[in-house]
Design a protein around this motif. Sequence first.
Motif: not given
Lengths: 151, 245
Positions: B37-43, B52-55, B80-90
Amino acid sequence: MKQILAILFTLLFCFALSAQNTDSVSFMNDLAMKKTATIGDAVRLFLLATGKAPSNFTADAKSLTDAGLLPDRVLKEEDVLKRGLLAKMIAKHLQLNDSLFFNIFKSERYAFTACVAANLMVPEGSEYDKISGSELVEIMTKVADRTGGGE
Amino acid sequence: MRRLIIFAAMLTILLFAAGQGFSAILVVSVKGDASYKVAKGWTPLKKGQQLAEGTNISTGPRSKVVLNIDEHILTVNQMTTLRISKNSLTSDATENKIGLKYGSVDAKVKKIGSLKTIFKISTPVATSSVRGTHQLVSYGPTFGMIIVVYEGSVEGSNEYGVYNVVTGKLLFHLRGDKARVENLLAKLYGNSIVKIQPGRLTGDEGEYGDRNGDELIDNVDTDSFFNPAAGKARINVNIHWPVGR
């Protein structure tokens, strides 16, 4: 061109039909937000966690009663779930025979102590306590892990 | 028309080139019911999908998802339910943060060359900071947060002063209603048959030693500590015979 579009739409529709079921995920996430779980929640999650497909509460409750996991009395879907009833369902399902008193008395109180001994529930509280939705999910996850659902 | 084709081709090449070096979350495999889920509703989640970050990701009973997050492998276990709150690569660091709402995840974190690796798994009670390791993190409202380390070491900490380095057979277990972690040696105590505690330690020191694993040993004069001439050691032997099944 119209034929190509028609074929494309048909293929897309077929993909949509073969998509996974989000019902169990939505149900679990809604349940985890509930302050108090009900018997209907427990019956449905119990069936899902043990690999069975739930249908409606009446049929599901009957199947669990026939399996000896639910007491043979009238249960309403919206009734509040108590820790003791859940503990007894779990203790019978997992056959927690290490507890002497549960083996003798088969009561909800000793089912609760048997679940604590089996590291399925924490010792704080009693068999009369209500259970939150998130706690129900946590306990049933441990039950599912024990029955191979985590593989 | 020819110019349009050339423009489209150049745009496609640019998009692919720009994609190199970007952080990536790839769904490696899906078993059972798993959704995002990104905004509303499970897919429903699908193998090969890019996230993406925030999923938010959630798995149903008897389900599992394996993610490749910048070459780190995260297995999302059932229920299990989780959120990918940050994902960055520099160019000099890879940073990933997972917010575990409930359930459990198995994380294999890879050290990538000279890149600084930050991989954190947060729960409502504490955060585990992984240092090139393999760990299992679980969280529930009654049992709290549990960290099991299979390889390497992990820091478990929170804003209320909890800080423990977990490695080997130590077990990090912090319940939501407790201010301090449970005995780090709990997993070993259950399997050990001998406990040795030098007589020179007071009850408080012994309890501190239990809580902080073997860190206490590193801070004392080990020669005199283990010198048999310094005194007698008291050994408690608890033998539990297995009950016939």
